[in-house]
Design an enzyme around this catalytic site. Structure first.
Site, PDB file in Angstrom:
ATOM      1  N   LYS A  42      93.343  20.265 -46.516  1.00  0.00           N
ATOM      2  CA  LYS A  42      93.203  21.358 -46.236  1.00  0.00           C
ATOM      3  C   LYS A  42      93.608  22.601 -47.235  1.00  0.00           C
ATOM      4  CE  LYS A  42      91.117  24.429 -42.750  1.00  0.00           C
ATOM      5  NZ  LYS A  42      91.014  24.260 -41.194  1.00  0.00           N
ATOM      6  N   SER A  45      86.395  25.607 -39.774  1.00  0.00           N
ATOM      7  CA  SER A  45      86.608  26.199 -40.570  1.00  0.00           C
ATOM      8  C   SER A  45      87.275  24.611 -41.822  1.00  0.00           C
ATOM      9  CB  SER A  45      87.431  26.469 -40.656  1.00  0.00           C
ATOM     10  OG  SER A  45      89.013  26.243 -40.318  1.00  0.00           O
ATOM     11  N   SER A  74      87.927  23.359 -35.890  1.00  0.00           N
ATOM     12  CA  SER A  74      87.359  23.051 -36.976  1.00  0.00           C
ATOM     13  C   SER A  74      87.582  21.941 -37.800  1.00  0.00           C
ATOM     14  CB  SER A  74      88.886  24.110 -37.520  1.00  0.00           C
ATOM     15  OG  SER A  74      87.805  25.409 -38.119  1.00  0.00           O
TER      16      SER A  74
END
Ligand code: GLN
Length: 449
Positions: A48, A123, A147
């Site tokens: 990420k 997210s 997330s």
């Protein structure tokens, strides 16, 4: 590599490290021949855009970090590399991890590979879709309020948020430090277990990380028919916002577990209505402080329109941060302001402690708590983006584990009428990842049969 190219439209990756990955693969091949390769030899991992990889860009999917290059490896990344994993690229996400649909990225939303008109979840949306679409085997995401687990649920994957402090946060760009956790997304529990055992554990670069020994999770996954005591929260199953098919999937799992002689009982959680507000008060307060470092002076974006120091700060931050991040900085600054500190921040800290105590008390009687990961399956793009509160409600069930600091996992549990994956969530006591992974595998098998 071909799949990544072919599925570019999903917008899962912000950078691809193709040449490097091929070069590393060749080196690892040689090591394999010499029997000197690491535990993760050749495992293709995506990270990420909040996790540092030395000499590679890091932006937290924000314009404010335009042009920033990581100067060191996050501890988790270093440990992956030491065991010969291949880092394939940097994955799209909500800006600084703030969002539940990946629509708050400066690089545009990530599309769900099952239905391109729907969101990936957030997210860690890019991290989930990259695994879902077969672009990598495992992703490292971050889970501050769900997330990793919520996008895992939306994409039909396994997503683990370990105990707070199990994995070092060194090299993880901070959103809300007392909640932030690196988490793991994969198709199989086995891959999650193996990666966890590599990246978890003591680290002198993070004083909050636990020194507790790291078990060999991947070698301890057989449930040996053990019978557990499981609780489910009446408030979550009766919640009117819960999509009916998710409720049915939950009830079906409860019945199957009962028929296999596990003890499974409903319990009340009287603090239920305070969990989401507690999270949003504390997370925004911490964010307002953590994000104050992005001022345009030392690195990242700097507004070209300023003429003195104070306008440089103001313009850089107004132009560099997206709307949702600005909203949270303002909310967080408000709850920390001297006239409201006691009413909001202090009060929320106290409620957080009560929530954790209550969860600890539940785990003195039960092995696990079972609940939905999210109230709905993957929703349509733009469906909730005009109303922030509606979007916050997508985190209704996932924030509980972060508020309490305990481990939680989302596992795929069937599909809804439209063929979209449903995720169920298991929570366990601090540092019970072994038991959690083992039982997740057992439930996936039960659901298959
Ligand atoms: N959706 C939650 C939020 O927006 C959780 C985010 C996260 O876990 N990083 O804060």
């Amino acid at each position: 590599m071909a799949v990544i190219e072919q599925k570019k439209n999903l917008n899962a990756f912000l950078s691809i490290y193709a040449d490097e990955a091929i070069h590393r693969a060749e080196l690892i091949d040689q090591k394999i021949k010499k029997h000197s390769a690491g535990k993760l030899a050749g495992l293709v991992v995506g990270i990420k855009d909040l996790i540092c990889y030395k000499d590679h860009p890091l932006q937290g999917a924000s314009k404010i970090l335009d042009g920033f290059i990581s100067q060191f490896n996050a501890t988790a990344v270093q440990r992956l590399l030491d065991e010969d994993a291949i880092i394939i690229g940097r994955q799209n996400c909500d800006e600084f991890g703030m969002g539940s649909s990946n629509e708050n990225s400066a690089f545009g939303p990530v599309l769900n590979d099952l239905d391109n008109s729907r969101v990936s979840g957030g997210s860690s949306g890019g991290s989930a879709v990259a695994v879902q679409a077969g672009m990598c085997q495992v992703s490292l995401g971050t889970d501050t309020g769900g997330s990793v687990r919520q996008p895992a649920a939306f994409c039909g994957l396994v997503g683990l948020k370990p105990t707070y402090s199990r994995i070092s946060r060194y090299g993880l760009a901070a959103y809300a430090s007392s909640f932030d956790c690196i988490g793991i997304l994969a198709n199989h529990v086995e891959d999650v277990a193996l990666v966890l055992e590599v990246i978890a554990g003591a680290d002198e670069m993070d004083s909050t990380v636990s020194r507790k020994e790291v078990p060999l999770y991947s070698q301890d996954l057989s449930s040996q028919n053990q019978k557990y005591k499981i609780a489910y929260l009446s408030e979550s199953i009766e919640n009117p916002s819960l999509q009916p098919e998710i409720k049915s999937a939950l009830i079906e799992t409860i019945e199957k577990l009962r028929s296999q002689s596990h003890t499974i009982e409903p319990i009340d959680f009287p603090l239920n209505e305070y969990v989401l507000p507690t999270y949003y008060i504390l997370a925004t307060a911490e964010a307002s402080s953590n994000l104050s470092r992005y001022d345009g002076v030392r690195y990242g974006y700097r507004s070209p329109h300023s003429n003195d120091l104070s306008s440089l700060y103001k313009k850089t931050r107004s132009e560099g941060f997206g709307k949702e991040v600005q909203r949270r900085i303002l909310l967080g600054t408000f709850v920390l302001s001297s006239s409201y500190y006691d009413a909001y921040y202090n009060k929320a800290q106290k409620v957080r402690r009560l929530i954790r105590n209550k969860m600890k008390e539940i785990f003195s009687r039960y092995d696990f708590v079972l609940m939905p990961t999210a109230p709905t399956t993957a929703f349509k793009l733009s469906e909730h983006s005009s109303d922030p509160v509606e979007m916050y409600l997508a985190d209704l069930f996932s924030v509980q584990a972060n508020v309490a600091g305990i481990p939680a996992i989302s596992i795929p549990s069937g599909k809804d009428k439209q063929g979209l994956p449903i995720g169920l969530q298991l929570l366990a006591d601090d540092f019970e990842e072994c038991k959690l992974l083992r039982f997740s595998r057992a439930i996936i098998e039960i659901n298959r049969s």
